[in-house]
Design a protein around this motif. Sequence first.
Motif, PDB file in Angstrom:
ATOM      1  N   ARG A 273      -2.850   2.520  -7.222  1.00 43.43           N
ATOM      2  CA  ARG A 273      -3.223   3.912  -6.956  1.00 43.43           C
ATOM      3  C   ARG A 273      -2.695   4.384  -5.610  1.00 43.43           C
ATOM      4  NH1 ARG A 273      -9.710   3.417  -8.288  1.00 43.43           N
ATOM      5  NH2 ARG A 273      -9.535   2.565 -10.422  1.00 43.43           N
ATOM      6  N   LEU A 274      -2.530   3.443  -4.682  1.00 45.83           N
ATOM      7  CA  LEU A 274      -2.085   3.782  -3.327  1.00 45.83           C
ATOM      8  C   LEU A 274      -0.569   3.843  -3.210  1.00 45.83           C
ATOM      9  CD1 LEU A 274      -4.364   1.262  -1.359  1.00 45.83           C
ATOM     10  CD2 LEU A 274      -4.933   3.602  -2.018  1.00 45.83           C
ATOM     11  N   SER A 275       0.106   3.000  -3.966  1.00 51.83           N
ATOM     12  CA  SER A 275       1.530   2.750  -3.734  1.00 51.83           C
ATOM     13  C   SER A 275       2.417   3.729  -4.492  1.00 51.83           C
ATOM     14  CB  SER A 275       1.887   1.315  -4.147  1.00 51.83           C
ATOM     15  OG  SER A 275       3.277   1.118  -4.082  1.00 51.83           O
ATOM     16  N   ASP A 276       3.387   4.271  -3.769  1.00 47.77           N
ATOM     17  CA  ASP A 276       4.464   5.040  -4.389  1.00 47.77           C
ATOM     18  C   ASP A 276       5.805   4.330  -4.208  1.00 47.77           C
ATOM     19  OD1 ASP A 276       4.908   5.358  -1.710  1.00 47.77           O
ATOM     20  OD2 ASP A 276       4.812   7.545  -1.700  1.00 47.77           O
ATOM     21  N   GLY A 277       5.723   3.054  -3.808  1.00 47.31           N
ATOM     22  CA  GLY A 277       6.943   2.281  -3.595  1.00 47.31           C
ATOM     23  C   GLY A 277       7.584   2.486  -2.242  1.00 47.31           C
ATOM     24  N   ARG A 278       6.974   3.330  -1.397  1.00 43.58           N
ATOM     25  CA  ARG A 278       7.571   3.634  -0.088  1.00 43.58           C
ATOM     26  C   ARG A 278       6.629   3.261   1.053  1.00 43.58           C
ATOM     27  NH1 ARG A 278       9.135   9.758  -1.612  1.00 43.58           N
ATOM     28  NH2 ARG A 278       6.859   9.801  -1.554  1.00 43.58           N
ATOM     29  N   ALA A 296       5.191  -4.628   0.626  1.00 38.83           N
ATOM     30  CA  ALA A 296       5.965  -5.659   1.313  1.00 38.83           C
ATOM     31  C   ALA A 296       6.789  -6.475   0.328  1.00 38.83           C
ATOM     32  CB  ALA A 296       5.024  -6.583   2.092  1.00 38.83           C
ATOM     33  N   THR A 297       7.925  -6.975   0.823  1.00 39.43           N
ATOM     34  CA  THR A 297       8.731  -7.898   0.036  1.00 39.43           C
ATOM     35  C   THR A 297       8.011  -9.225  -0.152  1.00 39.43           C
ATOM     36  OG1 THR A 297      10.728  -6.867   0.935  1.00 39.43           O
ATOM     37  CG2 THR A 297      10.980  -9.031  -0.086  1.00 39.43           C
ATOM     38  N   ILE A 298       7.295  -9.658   0.887  1.00 39.91           N
ATOM     39  CA  ILE A 298       6.525 -10.907   0.848  1.00 39.91           C
ATOM     40  C   ILE A 298       5.088 -10.589   1.233  1.00 39.91           C
ATOM     41  CG2 ILE A 298       6.249 -13.203   1.859  1.00 39.91           C
ATOM     42  CD1 ILE A 298       9.238 -13.234   2.406  1.00 39.91           C
ATOM     43  N   SER A 299       4.134 -11.020   0.399  1.00 40.71           N
ATOM     44  CA  SER A 299       2.710 -10.842   0.687  1.00 40.71           C
ATOM     45  C   SER A 299       2.051 -12.213   0.741  1.00 40.71           C
ATOM     46  CB  SER A 299       2.041  -9.976  -0.384  1.00 40.71           C
ATOM     47  OG  SER A 299       2.523  -8.651  -0.340  1.00 40.71           O
ATOM     48  N   LEU A 300       1.440 -12.525   1.884  1.00 39.63           N
ATOM     49  CA  LEU A 300       0.803 -13.817   2.100  1.00 39.63           C
ATOM     50  C   LEU A 300      -0.658 -13.592   2.465  1.00 39.63           C
ATOM     51  CD1 LEU A 300       3.639 -15.366   4.296  1.00 39.63           C
ATOM     52  CD2 LEU A 300       3.247 -15.791   1.864  1.00 39.63           C
ATOM     53  N   LEU A 301      -1.561 -14.256   1.727  1.00 43.10           N
ATOM     54  CA  LEU A 301      -2.994 -14.126   1.958  1.00 43.10           C
ATOM     55  C   LEU A 301      -3.434 -12.666   1.963  1.00 43.10           C
ATOM     56  CD1 LEU A 301      -3.490 -16.849   4.748  1.00 43.10           C
ATOM     57  CD2 LEU A 301      -3.826 -17.077   2.276  1.00 43.10           C
TER      58      LEU A 301
END
Length: 703
Positions: A273-278, A296-301
């Motif tokens: 709902r939050l993300s528009d890809g930008r 993010a390209t990488i999401s950790l924890l």
Amino acid sequence: MPVAVQPGGSRGAELRALFAWPRVLDRIRAVLRNGVTTFVVLTVTLWLMPGVRATDVVDTMGLVVQVAVVGAVLRPLLLAGVTALGGWGAMLLGVVAQVIVMAVALELDPSKRLSGWPTVGVAALLAVVCAAIFDWMVDSGTEDTFLKEAKRLMRGIRRRQARQDGARLLTLRRPPPGTEPGLLVIQLDGVSEPVLRWAVRAGNLPTIGRWLRSGTHSMRGWHTGLPSTTPAAQAGILHGSAREIPGFRWFEKETGKVMVSNRPRDAAVIEPRLSDGRGLLRDGGVSIGNAFSGDATISLLTVSHAALPGRSARGWAAFMASPFGFTRALVLGVGEVFTELHQARLQRRRNLQPRVSRSGVFLALRPASILLRDVNVSLVAEQMARGAPVVYCDLVDYDEVAHHAGPARPESMLQLESLDRMLGVLERLGPEAARAYRIVVLSDHGQSQGPTFRQRHGETLEAAVARFCAPDPAEATSALAEREAPKEPEVRRSPVAPVLVVPSGNLALVYFTRFRERLDRERIDAVYPQLIGGLAGHPGIGLVVVREGDGPVAYGAAGSHRLVDGAVEGQDPLLPYGPHARGDLLRHQDARHVGDLVLISAVDPVTSEVSAFEELVGSHGGLGGWQTEGMLVHPAEWQITQAGLIGPDAVHRQLLEWLELLGLRTRDEEQLTAGEPVEVEDAVPLSTDRDGAAARLSPSRDG
């Protein structure tokens, strides 16, 4: 960028660099330190073990050499195994990695002082714990050993990248520091601008204090708006979508579900709902320890991507396998439990008020926050070595303790000091990084202190709401449904209570769950005629916000404030909540899934304390006190162009501009015309203004 031999270099120069006296001296010190630590630990362990026959010092020194040899052979293999397993496997193997090394060394002991794997295992575990305690005592609580391990990790990653890039590997000296720019954004969860300013002026934060006094960084406040919670702030800062979240928890009438934003399955539903890809981190960025990813390209924890780091996260594996990683954090965490028990007892003996219970789950949260902090910093170090263009990391230590101890109490300030030391660690890791990183430090909200609503008024908010409801709400609901016929039916069966109170700090959202749409005052009065007036007149409730025909109205005990045009009748109930209250409440009314009623607890006119609707002495989520006063520490030469920095969406736009300044972001065409008009605001010397003026600690005034 690849690490390659510079033109004109020679193997002789590399050897001279390798055997330079300072580097040789550092290695000698490290070897001696490790040898002394192992000798002391083994001596203590063997002395504590029952039935172990005495031996002389020479035998113990031989065992020290044995441990070193076994460690040199096994640790690389164990690290490879931890890396290959990833996730939970890495955690489980990492827990026992140090014990395995010590157990093998003790089993191979020529003097055979221990026999049988159970005995050897117990001795190995005891030795590892003693080693962690001894190392902490030697370092006097500093982060030096942690820093050295992080540097070793970063150098290994950069050499490995150089090999993969096909460059000639520099094996005899560390890779040169990166020159391309990068940005680290470190969120100190829950730290208000007044608290940070006071701690710096008191000299308790040497890292941030040095940045501000030397003029490399400036500090200013920003207004978080409503709700003042981490999920809402990160929805705005990372995605520019703060209005999608009405509180820390809320009820969705469409689905009949209560959403809790720090619950992974709910966060996974919320993020699309939050993300528009930008989002802020879309261009190769990394999210560490956050509620949402920022694309993010990488999401950790990251809560919305509920998973432990996988095989590619070498920082996770190295932390788990290192004697200065998980084992150190575990020992420190156990120490935190005893510290917490002592601090809670001290509050009770001194009859310190306000206070709440600090037992139960909170006892587990304190050591867990230390473990999470160290893991996060290790993961940040890894991404710095890999050359991630932007990293956003949330450190939660202060916020967790302040909820139960109070935002300005000594135990909370100790957590803030430890976070300042971690900022110093990240700064000292800069020479090992693949980019020249600039550091921005911010908070998502502050905290306000006060006795809880139940402590102050002898009842919970749920009980107060129940008192003001009609004796038979089912009959009133049916009457309203018949009156509105032949309209499309509004009444439905709901698995939750007909009146649902959902608290977030001193903010509470009240829902009438049998109705699919949000109700206005006329319809609420028809069902519960005493509710709104009763709540507005309650001494513990400062604001009741409800929709009326011409827009939302905020009611207090002695007056009302129409939010659309600012018309006031009687005494203005918004005055205790500051100049931004009207705008905050108006924006909040536009949030999806906002309650039929919005309640804010009263502000004490003498102490500015607020009462949380939860059992927390330090709270945030609503309005009043310092909870809406976030802070932002940034490089002094970077301008603030978002006028006033009102709301997390404004912080999002400001960070985007700084990314563009560094050449790490190209704004989309539609974003160039989006947003509100802005004006340039240069950094200025430190002032006593707490409403958002830029701030820098001047050496002539504070140094």
